[in-house]
Design a protein around this motif. Structure first.
Motif, PDB file in Angstrom:
ATOM      1  N   ASP A   1     -11.923   1.046   0.008  1.00 21.13           N
ATOM      2  CA  ASP A   1     -10.697   1.314   0.774  1.00 21.13           C
ATOM      3  C   ASP A   1      -9.538   0.657   0.038  1.00 21.13           C
ATOM      4  O   ASP A   1      -9.558  -0.556  -0.198  1.00 21.13           O
ATOM      5  CB  ASP A   1     -10.807   0.712   2.190  1.00 21.13           C
ATOM      6  N   ALA A   2      -8.522   1.438  -0.304  1.00 18.22           N
ATOM      7  CA  ALA A   2      -7.353   0.873  -0.992  1.00 18.22           C
ATOM      8  C   ALA A   2      -6.518   0.074  -0.001  1.00 18.22           C
ATOM      9  O   ALA A   2      -6.516   0.362   1.201  1.00 18.22           O
ATOM     10  CB  ALA A   2      -6.513   1.994  -1.583  1.00 18.22           C
ATOM     11  N   LYS A   3      -5.803  -0.926  -0.537  1.00 15.40           N
ATOM     12  CA  LYS A   3      -4.940  -1.729   0.329  1.00 15.40           C
ATOM     13  C   LYS A   3      -3.611  -1.961  -0.395  1.00 15.40           C
ATOM     14  O   LYS A   3      -3.606  -2.335  -1.568  1.00 15.40           O
ATOM     15  CB  LYS A   3      -5.620  -3.066   0.624  1.00 15.40           C
ATOM     16  N   VAL A   4      -2.507  -1.697   0.310  1.00 17.03           N
ATOM     17  CA  VAL A   4      -1.185  -1.973  -0.267  1.00 17.03           C
ATOM     18  C   VAL A   4      -0.883  -3.449  -0.016  1.00 17.03           C
ATOM     19  O   VAL A   4      -0.792  -3.884   1.121  1.00 17.03           O
ATOM     20  CB  VAL A   4      -0.098  -1.069   0.370  1.00 17.03           C
ATOM     21  N   ILE A   5      -0.768  -4.224  -1.114  1.00 17.63           N
ATOM     22  CA  ILE A   5      -0.611  -5.675  -0.947  1.00 17.63           C
ATOM     23  C   ILE A   5       0.849  -6.117  -0.995  1.00 17.63           C
ATOM     24  O   ILE A   5       1.172  -7.239  -0.648  1.00 17.63           O
ATOM     25  CB  ILE A   5      -1.425  -6.459  -2.007  1.00 17.63           C
ATOM     26  N   TYR A   6       1.749  -5.206  -1.430  1.00 11.93           N
ATOM     27  CA  TYR A   6       3.162  -5.575  -1.533  1.00 11.93           C
ATOM     28  C   TYR A   6       3.986  -4.317  -1.741  1.00 11.93           C
ATOM     29  O   TYR A   6       3.536  -3.355  -2.347  1.00 11.93           O
ATOM     30  CB  TYR A   6       3.361  -6.530  -2.726  1.00 11.93           C
TER      31      TYR A   6
ATOM     32  N   VAL B   1       5.350   0.442  -4.564  1.00  5.36           N
ATOM     33  CA  VAL B   1       4.289  -0.230  -3.806  1.00  5.36           C
ATOM     34  C   VAL B   1       3.206  -0.688  -4.778  1.00  5.36           C
ATOM     35  O   VAL B   1       2.966  -0.040  -5.793  1.00  5.36           O
ATOM     36  CB  VAL B   1       3.646   0.685  -2.729  1.00  5.36           C
ATOM     37  N   MET B   2       2.561  -1.803  -4.453  1.00  2.00           N
ATOM     38  CA  MET B   2       1.490  -2.328  -5.290  1.00  2.00           C
ATOM     39  C   MET B   2       0.175  -2.176  -4.550  1.00  2.00           C
ATOM     40  O   MET B   2       0.030  -2.631  -3.416  1.00  2.00           O
ATOM     41  CB  MET B   2       1.776  -3.773  -5.643  1.00  2.00           C
TER      42      MET B   2
ATOM     43  N   GLU C   1      -3.230   4.288   1.827  1.00  2.00           N
ATOM     44  CA  GLU C   1      -4.438   3.702   2.411  1.00  2.00           C
ATOM     45  C   GLU C   1      -5.338   4.749   3.066  1.00  2.00           C
ATOM     46  O   GLU C   1      -6.552   4.603   3.087  1.00  2.00           O
ATOM     47  CB  GLU C   1      -4.049   2.576   3.380  1.00  2.00           C
ATOM     48  N   ALA C   2      -4.712   5.845   3.576  1.00  2.00           N
ATOM     49  CA  ALA C   2      -5.514   6.909   4.188  1.00  2.00           C
ATOM     50  C   ALA C   2      -6.191   7.759   3.114  1.00  2.00           C
ATOM     51  O   ALA C   2      -7.351   8.137   3.239  1.00  2.00           O
ATOM     52  CB  ALA C   2      -4.622   7.790   5.063  1.00  2.00           C
ATOM     53  N   GLU C   3      -5.445   8.032   2.021  1.00  2.00           N
ATOM     54  CA  GLU C   3      -5.970   8.908   0.956  1.00  2.00           C
ATOM     55  C   GLU C   3      -7.113   8.244   0.189  1.00  2.00           C
ATOM     56  O   GLU C   3      -8.190   8.803   0.036  1.00  2.00           O
ATOM     57  CB  GLU C   3      -4.819   9.274   0.009  1.00  2.00           C
ATOM     58  N   TYR C   4      -6.849   7.026  -0.312  1.00  2.00           N
ATOM     59  CA  TYR C   4      -7.860   6.339  -1.129  1.00  2.00           C
ATOM     60  C   TYR C   4      -8.759   5.489  -0.244  1.00  2.00           C
ATOM     61  O   TYR C   4      -8.647   4.276  -0.204  1.00  2.00           O
ATOM     62  CB  TYR C   4      -7.178   5.479  -2.198  1.00  2.00           C
ATOM     63  N   SER C   5      -9.643   6.165   0.495  1.00  2.00           N
ATOM     64  CA  SER C   5     -10.497   5.434   1.425  1.00  2.00           C
ATOM     65  C   SER C   5     -11.938   5.902   1.275  1.00  2.00           C
ATOM     66  O   SER C   5     -12.205   6.968   0.712  1.00  2.00           O
ATOM     67  CB  SER C   5     -10.027   5.686   2.870  1.00  2.00           C
ATOM     68  N   THR C   6     -12.872   5.100   1.787  1.00  2.00           N
ATOM     69  CA  THR C   6     -14.291   5.466   1.714  1.00  2.00           C
ATOM     70  C   THR C   6     -14.548   6.750   2.504  1.00  2.00           C
ATOM     71  O   THR C   6     -15.426   7.529   2.150  1.00  2.00           O
ATOM     72  CB  THR C   6     -15.170   4.318   2.254  1.00  2.00           C
ATOM     73  N   LYS C   7     -13.728   6.986   3.542  1.00  2.00           N
ATOM     74  CA  LYS C   7     -13.842   8.230   4.322  1.00  2.00           C
ATOM     75  C   LYS C   7     -13.673   9.454   3.429  1.00  2.00           C
ATOM     76  O   LYS C   7     -14.282  10.491   3.641  1.00  2.00           O
ATOM     77  CB  LYS C   7     -12.750   8.282   5.402  1.00  2.00           C
ATOM     78  N   ASN C   8     -12.776   9.334   2.437  1.00  2.00           N
ATOM     79  CA  ASN C   8     -12.495  10.462   1.544  1.00  2.00           C
ATOM     80  C   ASN C   8     -13.384  10.477   0.302  1.00  2.00           C
ATOM     81  O   ASN C   8     -13.092  11.149  -0.683  1.00  2.00           O
ATOM     82  CB  ASN C   8     -11.032  10.446   1.098  1.00  2.00           C
TER      83      ASN C   8
ATOM     84  N   THR D   1       4.511   5.610   2.877  1.00  2.00           N
ATOM     85  CA  THR D   1       3.742   5.593   1.641  1.00  2.00           C
ATOM     86  C   THR D   1       2.512   4.705   1.774  1.00  2.00           C
ATOM     87  O   THR D   1       1.418   5.068   1.356  1.00  2.00           O
ATOM     88  CB  THR D   1       4.623   5.073   0.483  1.00  2.00           C
ATOM     89  N   LYS D   2       2.713   3.524   2.365  1.00  2.00           N
ATOM     90  CA  LYS D   2       1.594   2.593   2.580  1.00  2.00           C
ATOM     91  C   LYS D   2       0.490   3.302   3.369  1.00  2.00           C
ATOM     92  O   LYS D   2      -0.678   3.281   2.994  1.00  2.00           O
ATOM     93  CB  LYS D   2       2.106   1.349   3.330  1.00  2.00           C
TER      94      LYS D   2
END
Length: 285
Positions: free
Chosen positions: A179-184, A190-191, A167-174, A162-163
């Protein structure tokens, strides 16, 4: 006190759990559990060693898997939850009494083990079953079956997968702004820090639900969010963008009943200053 039958209830609870009356008011749940263990052990002729308590945060630890990126986040942090994680695992692997086969059915329908049905270890010592699963794990090549054989690994894989997906889906590339980051990540959620500074955008981003195999649902957004360590955090809890629902705290000293009033008051005041007044400097002072 008479109407709520406080004395009656507390007396009964003290009698059943074997703790002094005032423990029920001044202490938490654990003492009641331990007290019953002592009592039952004594009845059975056992004694329990008096270990010195080290009092860590590691007691009653669940299956936390993603190490927290600690800090104070003055941007929205979205929580994505696996929709009904355990039922969906049961569905994925067809775990139900209605799918239970007996020998006669197997023989009548000439079913082949491994192809038509899976044999689960039953009526056996759990440790034995665990050892066997570990043995199976060594020879199994298929990565998904390996994950199934090792239950904990399955949960771990789910959250790591999921992490990676988030992070791959919600990115500047897309084409997203950040760029999203899973912090926990904790057991079944997941947060995510999407990077956007405003709530409506964060809520819009998470409402785009994930596709199979994992059904992730948007639960809430914390903004701001203070992540102290595993299972210890605080934040303003939002489910709609116009007004926060509440201040949410987990594993923080405000709720512990065995602390002195000063500790609770100081921590609560600091949290209010940081989260509601957005005055981090004031909280430090």
């Amino acid at each position: 006190m008479d109407k709520l039958m406080c004395f009656v209830n507390y007396t009964e609870m003290a009698r059943v759990t074997g703790v002094p009356f005032n423990y029920l008011l001044a202490r938490g749940q654990q003492i009641k559990v331990i007290s019953q263990l002592y009592r039952n052990a004594a009845d059975a002729g056992y004694i329990i060693p008096a270990m010195k308590s080290e009092g860590t945060d590691e007691q009653y630890e669940g299956a936390t898997v993603i190490e927290p990126t600690k800090g104070f986040y003055d941007v929205p942090i979205a929580t994505l939850d696996f929709a009904s994680l355990y039922p969906s695992i049961m569905m994925a692997h067809n775990l139900c009494y209605t799918t239970l086969l007996d020998k006669t059915t197997i023989e009548r329908l000439k079913l082949v083990e491994g192809e038509d049905y899976v044999h689960t270890p039953n009526n056996e010592n759990l440790l034995g079953a665990r050892k066997r699963a570990k043995q199976d794990l060594k020879v199994e090549k298929d990565p998904f079956k390996r994950a199934v054989l090792d239950g904990r690994q399955l949960a771990l894989k789910m959250i790591e997968f999921t992490k990676g997906e988030v992070e791959a889906e919600y990115s500047t590339k897309n084409g997203y702004d950040h760029d999203a980051k899973v912090i926990y990540g904790d057991t079944d959620s997941v947060m995510v820090k999407f990077g956007c500074p405003d709530l409506p955008t964060a809520m819009r981003l998470v409402s785009a639900k994930f596709v199979k195999p994992i059904k992730l649902e948007f639960e809430k957004v914390y903004f701001p969010y203070l992540l102290i360590s595993k299972k210890r955090y605080a934040g303003l809890y939002w489910t709609k963008p116009d007004k926060y629902d509440k201040m949410d705290t987990k594993g923080i000293e405000t709720v512990r009943r065995d602390n002195c009033r000063l500790v609770s008051t100081v921590i609560e005041t600091c949290l209010f200053k940081m989260l509601i007044d957005r005055d981090v400097k004031g909280a430090e002072e």
